[in-house]
Design a protein around this motif. Structure first.
Motif, PDB file in Angstrom:
ATOM      1  N   ASP A  29       0.849  -1.194   0.000  1.00  0.00           N
ATOM      2  CA  ASP A  29       0.000   0.000   0.000  1.00  0.00           C
ATOM      3  C   ASP A  29       0.887   1.247   0.000  1.00  0.00           C
ATOM      4  OD1 ASP A  29      -1.629   2.185   0.697  1.00  0.00           O
ATOM      5  OD2 ASP A  29      -2.902   0.975   2.004  1.00  0.00           O
ATOM      6  N   ASP A  30       1.051   1.853  -1.176  1.00  0.00           N
ATOM      7  CA  ASP A  30       1.949   3.003  -1.312  1.00  0.00           C
ATOM      8  C   ASP A  30       1.552   4.174  -0.425  1.00  0.00           C
ATOM      9  OD1 ASP A  30       3.574   1.674  -3.126  1.00  0.00           O
ATOM     10  OD2 ASP A  30       2.502   2.467  -4.883  1.00  0.00           O
ATOM     11  N   ALA A  31       0.256   4.414  -0.264  1.00  0.00           N
ATOM     12  CA  ALA A  31      -0.201   5.526   0.581  1.00  0.00           C
ATOM     13  C   ALA A  31       0.144   5.252   2.044  1.00  0.00           C
ATOM     14  CB  ALA A  31      -1.705   5.743   0.420  1.00  0.00           C
ATOM     15  N   PHE A  32      -0.053   4.012   2.503  1.00  0.00           N
ATOM     16  CA  PHE A  32       0.304   3.661   3.880  1.00  0.00           C
ATOM     17  C   PHE A  32       1.798   3.846   4.098  1.00  0.00           C
ATOM     18  CE2 PHE A  32       1.936   0.695   7.007  1.00  0.00           C
ATOM     19  CZ  PHE A  32       1.168   1.018   8.112  1.00  0.00           C
ATOM     20  N   LEU A  33       2.614   3.325   3.183  1.00  0.00           N
ATOM     21  CA  LEU A  33       4.073   3.430   3.320  1.00  0.00           C
ATOM     22  C   LEU A  33       4.530   4.887   3.314  1.00  0.00           C
ATOM     23  CD1 LEU A  33       5.285   0.468   1.081  1.00  0.00           C
ATOM     24  CD2 LEU A  33       5.165   0.572   3.585  1.00  0.00           C
ATOM     25  N   ALA A  34       3.936   5.705   2.454  1.00  0.00           N
ATOM     26  CA  ALA A  34       4.308   7.123   2.399  1.00  0.00           C
ATOM     27  C   ALA A  34       3.960   7.817   3.714  1.00  0.00           C
ATOM     28  CB  ALA A  34       3.608   7.814   1.225  1.00  0.00           C
ATOM     29  N   GLY A  35       2.803   7.519   4.264  1.00  0.00           N
ATOM     30  CA  GLY A  35       2.411   8.116   5.541  1.00  0.00           C
ATOM     31  C   GLY A  35       3.315   7.674   6.674  1.00  0.00           C
ATOM     32  N   ASP A  36       3.670   6.385   6.704  1.00  0.00           N
ATOM     33  CA  ASP A  36       4.558   5.865   7.737  1.00  0.00           C
ATOM     34  C   ASP A  36       5.940   6.505   7.615  1.00  0.00           C
ATOM     35  OD1 ASP A  36       4.886   3.853   9.931  1.00  0.00           O
ATOM     36  OD2 ASP A  36       6.440   3.108   8.567  1.00  0.00           O
ATOM     37  N   ALA A  39       5.763  10.117   8.860  1.00  0.00           N
ATOM     38  CA  ALA A  39       5.730  10.127  10.324  1.00  0.00           C
ATOM     39  C   ALA A  39       7.133   9.861  10.881  1.00  0.00           C
ATOM     40  CB  ALA A  39       4.740   9.087  10.845  1.00  0.00           C
ATOM     41  N   ALA A  40       7.858   8.914  10.294  1.00  0.00           N
ATOM     42  CA  ALA A  40       9.217   8.604  10.746  1.00  0.00           C
ATOM     43  C   ALA A  40      10.133   9.814  10.596  1.00  0.00           C
ATOM     44  CB  ALA A  40       9.772   7.412   9.974  1.00  0.00           C
ATOM     45  N   ARG A  41      10.003  10.539   9.487  1.00  0.00           N
ATOM     46  CA  ARG A  41      10.813  11.764   9.287  1.00  0.00           C
ATOM     47  C   ARG A  41      10.495  12.802  10.365  1.00  0.00           C
ATOM     48  NH1 ARG A  41      10.167  10.459   3.932  1.00  0.00           N
ATOM     49  NH2 ARG A  41       8.277  11.648   3.660  1.00  0.00           N
ATOM     50  N   ARG A  42       9.235  12.988  10.646  1.00  0.00           N
ATOM     51  CA  ARG A  42       8.841  13.976  11.657  1.00  0.00           C
ATOM     52  C   ARG A  42       9.298  13.559  13.054  1.00  0.00           C
ATOM     53  NH1 ARG A  42       3.704  17.305  10.024  1.00  0.00           N
ATOM     54  NH2 ARG A  42       4.002  17.331   7.778  1.00  0.00           N
ATOM     55  N   ILE A  43       9.212  12.275  13.358  1.00  0.00           N
ATOM     56  CA  ILE A  43       9.706  11.778  14.642  1.00  0.00           C
ATOM     57  C   ILE A  43      11.207  12.008  14.738  1.00  0.00           C
ATOM     58  CG2 ILE A  43      10.112   9.684  15.998  1.00  0.00           C
ATOM     59  CD1 ILE A  43       7.305   8.744  14.962  1.00  0.00           C
ATOM     60  N   ASP A  44      11.928  11.697  13.666  1.00  0.00           N
ATOM     61  CA  ASP A  44      13.384  11.919  13.666  1.00  0.00           C
ATOM     62  C   ASP A  44      13.720  13.390  13.863  1.00  0.00           C
ATOM     63  OD1 ASP A  44      13.966   9.230  13.418  1.00  0.00           O
ATOM     64  OD2 ASP A  44      14.237   9.319  11.234  1.00  0.00           O
ATOM     65  N   THR A  69      -0.042   5.691  10.360  1.00  0.00           N
ATOM     66  CA  THR A  69      -0.873   5.913   9.192  1.00  0.00           C
ATOM     67  C   THR A  69      -1.283   7.385   9.181  1.00  0.00           C
ATOM     68  OG1 THR A  69      -2.803   5.110   7.960  1.00  0.00           O
ATOM     69  CG2 THR A  69      -3.045   5.272  10.349  1.00  0.00           C
ATOM     70  N   THR A  70      -1.531   7.909   7.989  1.00  0.00           N
ATOM     71  CA  THR A  70      -1.946   9.306   7.904  1.00  0.00           C
ATOM     72  C   THR A  70      -3.420   9.424   8.230  1.00  0.00           C
ATOM     73  OG1 THR A  70      -2.336   9.065   5.544  1.00  0.00           O
ATOM     74  CG2 THR A  70      -0.210   9.957   6.207  1.00  0.00           C
ATOM     75  N   LEU A  71      -3.774  10.615   8.657  1.00  0.00           N
ATOM     76  CA  LEU A  71      -5.178  10.864   8.939  1.00  0.00           C
ATOM     77  C   LEU A  71      -5.500  12.281   8.522  1.00  0.00           C
ATOM     78  CD1 LEU A  71      -6.961  11.505  12.006  1.00  0.00           C
ATOM     79  CD2 LEU A  71      -4.608  11.477  12.585  1.00  0.00           C
ATOM     80  N   GLY A  72      -6.729  12.513   8.238  1.00  0.00           N
ATOM     81  CA  GLY A  72      -7.166  13.840   7.840  1.00  0.00           C
ATOM     82  C   GLY A  72      -7.645  13.892   6.404  1.00  0.00           C
ATOM     83  N   TYR A  84      -0.872   3.293  13.904  1.00  0.00           N
ATOM     84  CA  TYR A  84      -1.774   2.331  13.276  1.00  0.00           C
ATOM     85  C   TYR A  84      -2.205   1.270  14.286  1.00  0.00           C
ATOM     86  CZ  TYR A  84      -3.518  -1.189  10.044  1.00  0.00           C
ATOM     87  OH  TYR A  84      -4.305  -2.092   9.408  1.00  0.00           O
ATOM     88  N   SER A  85      -1.265   0.835  15.087  1.00  0.00           N
ATOM     89  CA  SER A  85      -1.545  -0.118  16.153  1.00  0.00           C
ATOM     90  C   SER A  85      -1.272   0.579  17.481  1.00  0.00           C
ATOM     91  CB  SER A  85      -0.651  -1.356  16.007  1.00  0.00           C
ATOM     92  OG  SER A  85       0.702  -1.001  16.146  1.00  0.00           O
ATOM     93  N   PRO A  86      -1.737   0.035  18.581  1.00  0.00           N
ATOM     94  CA  PRO A  86      -1.446   0.680  19.865  1.00  0.00           C
ATOM     95  C   PRO A  86       0.057   0.957  20.013  1.00  0.00           C
ATOM     96  CG  PRO A  86      -3.115  -0.966  20.182  1.00  0.00           C
ATOM     97  CD  PRO A  86      -2.622  -1.129  18.768  1.00  0.00           C
ATOM     98  N   SER A  87       0.386   2.180  20.347  1.00  0.00           N
ATOM     99  CA  SER A  87       1.774   2.652  20.360  1.00  0.00           C
ATOM    100  C   SER A  87       2.492   2.293  21.655  1.00  0.00           C
ATOM    101  CB  SER A  87       1.806   4.165  20.160  1.00  0.00           C
ATOM    102  OG  SER A  87       3.131   4.634  20.224  1.00  0.00           O
ATOM    103  N   ILE A  88       3.419   1.362  21.543  1.00  0.00           N
ATOM    104  CA  ILE A  88       4.193   0.896  22.689  1.00  0.00           C
ATOM    105  C   ILE A  88       4.865   2.064  23.410  1.00  0.00           C
ATOM    106  CG2 ILE A  88       6.164  -0.532  23.369  1.00  0.00           C
ATOM    107  CD1 ILE A  88       5.444  -2.287  20.863  1.00  0.00           C
ATOM    108  N   ALA A  89       5.280   3.064  22.662  1.00  0.00           N
ATOM    109  CA  ALA A  89       5.978   4.218  23.249  1.00  0.00           C
ATOM    110  C   ALA A  89       5.083   5.034  24.168  1.00  0.00           C
ATOM    111  CB  ALA A  89       6.527   5.107  22.137  1.00  0.00           C
TER     112      ALA A  89
END
Length: 170
Positions: A29-36, A39-44, A69-72, A84-89
């Motif tokens: 799923d290209d849209a899912f991967l792009a959103g993930d 998010a990783a870039r923003r977290i970094d 996953t992206t939302l909005g 996307y899943s409960p966040s362990i962090a």
């Protein structure tokens, strides 16, 4: 350990998720991967600020698996990302050695949750035990996790005030 083509990205049992795609379906799923990836870039970017402002180093951090996953775009709300899943962090430190983490309901191989296993290994390296909390229906689906939906009292009287100790609280 790798997942089979049938492994679900979210565990079949124990969640109220409407959509439970396979790991392979999410990876296609290209849209899912792009959103993930966004998010990783923003977290970094936020980690870079945290390290710069506190004096911590990358080895002071513990990385745990959390897909985003992206939302909005499909709603009238603001654009952004959500776990996307409960966040362990987003658990709750109970003591210096005990951590209450949301059960990630990750993909299973041989009956073992890969997300749980990775988090337990990463946290155990620092001497921390993980206590899994089921919060999928009562918190995750509402946009929160364990730390959002709990109250915790802590005795802060014995420590130095973090805002007056300089970088890294040292």
């Amino acid at each position: 350990m790798s997942c089979s083509a049938e492994a679900r990205a979210l565990e079949e049992e124990g969640t109220a998720a409407e959509r439970k795609p396979t790991v392979d379906a999410l990876l296609a799923d290209d849209a899912f991967l792009a959103g993930d990836e966004e998010a990783a870039r923003r977290i970094d970017d936020q980690i870079a600020v945290l390290l710069r402002e506190t004096g911590l180093s990358r080895r002071d951090l513990v990385r745990v698996p959390v897909p985003y996953t992206t939302l909005g775009a499909e709603t009238d709300g603001p654009m952004g990302a959500i776990a996307y899943s409960p966040s362990i962090a987003n658990g709750l430190s109970l003591t210096a050695r005990d951590y209450a983490a949301p059960d990630p309901h990750g993909p299973k191989v041989g009956g073992r949750d890969l997300s749980r296993t990775a988090a337990q290994k990463a946290l155990a390296a620092g001497g921390v035990r993980v206590h899994w909390v089921e919060n999928f229906a009562w918190s995750h689906l509402a946009g929160g996790e364990v730390h959002c939906a709990t109250n915790a009292l802590r005795d802060t009287s014995g420590g130095a005030r973090w805002w007056s100790t300089g970088p890294g609280g040292r």
